[in-house]
Design a protein around this motif. Structure first.
Motif, short mmCIF file in Angstrom:
data_model
loop_
_atom_site.label_atom_id
_atom_site.label_comp_id
_atom_site.label_asym_id
_atom_site.label_seq_id
_atom_site.Cartn_x
_atom_site.Cartn_y
_atom_site.Cartn_z
N MET A 194 0.69 -1.11 -0.13
CA MET A 194 -0.03 0.09 0.05
C MET A 194 0.80 1.28 -0.02
N GLY A 195 1.99 1.28 -0.64
CA GLY A 195 2.85 2.17 -0.92
C GLY A 195 3.49 2.72 0.52
N TYR A 210 1.91 2.15 3.39
CA TYR A 210 1.00 2.37 4.50
C TYR A 210 0.34 1.10 4.74
N PHE A 214 0.89 -1.16 6.74
CA PHE A 214 0.42 -1.44 8.32
C PHE A 214 -1.05 -0.91 8.55
N TYR A 215 -1.13 0.48 8.30
CA TYR A 215 -2.22 0.97 8.71
C TYR A 215 -3.59 0.81 8.01
N VAL A 216 -3.33 0.45 6.73
CA VAL A 216 -4.40 0.07 5.87
C VAL A 216 -5.02 -1.29 6.48
N TRP A 217 -3.97 -2.36 6.54
CA TRP A 217 -4.31 -3.81 6.97
C TRP A 217 -4.81 -3.71 8.36
N SER A 218 -4.13 -2.96 9.18
CA SER A 218 -4.63 -3.03 10.54
C SER A 218 -6.20 -2.66 10.68
N SER A 219 -6.63 -1.72 10.19
CA SER A 219 -7.89 -1.12 9.89
C SER A 219 -8.97 -2.11 9.36
N MET A 220 -8.55 -2.44 8.09
CA MET A 220 -9.31 -3.61 7.53
C MET A 220 -9.28 -4.95 8.28
N MET A 269 -9.20 -5.49 11.58
CA MET A 269 -9.92 -5.25 12.79
C MET A 269 -11.35 -5.25 12.28
N VAL A 270 -11.86 -4.55 11.05
CA VAL A 270 -13.25 -4.63 10.63
C VAL A 270 -13.69 -6.19 10.30
#
Lengths: 54, 246
Positions: A7-8, A10, A12-18, A20-21
């Motif tokens: 993710m360019g 990012y 860690f941030y994108v997949w941590s959000s996804m 948890m969802v």
């Protein structure tokens, strides 16, 4: 493929959000399903217990 | 032709109806969420003019935040219906909505933290939007806690309904915390929600995922309300006749 997960920079941030969802939105219906099963079983058990009393 | 709405206010007729609706809503949820995320990840540009790929958090962040706020209104509506008509089903719907609302609020805060860290360099800030959203989470938790603290269902339903109504005051606060009429008067870290400025592919993905979240909420709330019906009506004959499905 690994570029996609990165993710360019990012990733860690994108997949941590996804992640948890996905986790909570799978957990909630699964827990409800298990609860539903055990409630129905308990009701059946109670019914049998009452039937054997009479 | 008049529809008898009160027919479905009885648990024995609502229970089978809800059972039929759950797979429909769940299927819609899966299709919409997967479709929306596919569109959002593969059909949108990798880098926008001012934002990098972390913008993809927005799909689930906006969806969960909207659901968090909306479900609170729905919960209060059921609670008020319960207070007016004294129908058991409305109270059960209100309490079934609360946990899903709390989960959506938690998700919006969690995803918001990851967004914040990338875009503002901080996980958390006591900015109006985040603070009011946190209070919303505490209101949900308070509602759930109050309801489980009182043994008698009729009393716990009424008490928690009143609490939910009082808490409704937070909803306009959350809304105006970023959509404030004069931007000079409220300094918010959180950006305004201006749908017009969003790139159209991202907007489509965002709206589709939100619709999917909505369907998901319908499905799990109906699942939970069926469980609540079983718990509360376990002494009735129609519940005893239910079979355990393999």
């Amino acid at each position: 493929m690994s570029e996609f997960f990165a993710m360019g920079g990012y990733g860690f941030y994108v997949w941590s959000s996804m992640g948890m969802v996905l986790f909570l939105m799978l957990l909630e219906p699964i827990v409800l399903k298990i609860q539903h099963r055990s409630l129905l079983k308990n009701i059946q058990r109670q019914k049998r217990r009452q039937a054997s009393k009479h | 032709m008049a529809i008898n709405w009160f027919k479905y206010s009885s648990p024995s007729s609502f229970y089978p109806l809800a059972g039929k609706m759950i797979p429909v809503f769940m299927t819609l949820a899966i299709v919409l969420i997967m479709g929306g995320l596919y569109w959002g990840f593969f059909e949108t540009p990798d880098v926008l003019s001012d934002q990098k790929q972390y913008y993809r958090i927005i799909y689930v962040h906006v969806a969960s935040a909207w659901m968090a706020m909306w479900l609170y209104v729905v919960m209060v509506a059921w609670a008020v219906l319960g207070l007016i008509f004294n129908t058991r089903m409305s109270y059960m719907m209100a309490s079934a909505t609360a946990i899903t609302g709390a989960i959506m609020t938690a998700l919006s805060l969690w995803t918001g933290a990851f967004w914040g860290q990338t875009s503002w360099g901080t996980w958390w800030d006591w900015d109006p939007r985040m603070t009011s959203q946190l209070i919303l989470l505490f209101l949900y938790i308070g509602y759930i806690a109050l309801q489980s603290a009182i043994e008698d269902n009729r009393r716990s339903d009424r008490a928690s309904a009143v609490l939910a109504m009082v808490g409704l005051a937070i909803v306009p606060v959350i809304y105006y915390s970023i959509n404030c009429p004069d931007p000079n008067e409220c300094a918010s870290l959180h950006q305004e929600s201006s749908l017009k400025r969003v790139e159209s592919n991202i907007l489509i993905a965002m709206l589709v995922v939100t619709a999917g979240f909505w369907m998901y909420c319908f499905a799990v709330i109906l699942m939970r309300v069926r469980n609540i019906i079983l718990q509360r009506e376990s002494h009735t004959q129609w519940v005893e006749r239910l079979e355990v499905k393999k």
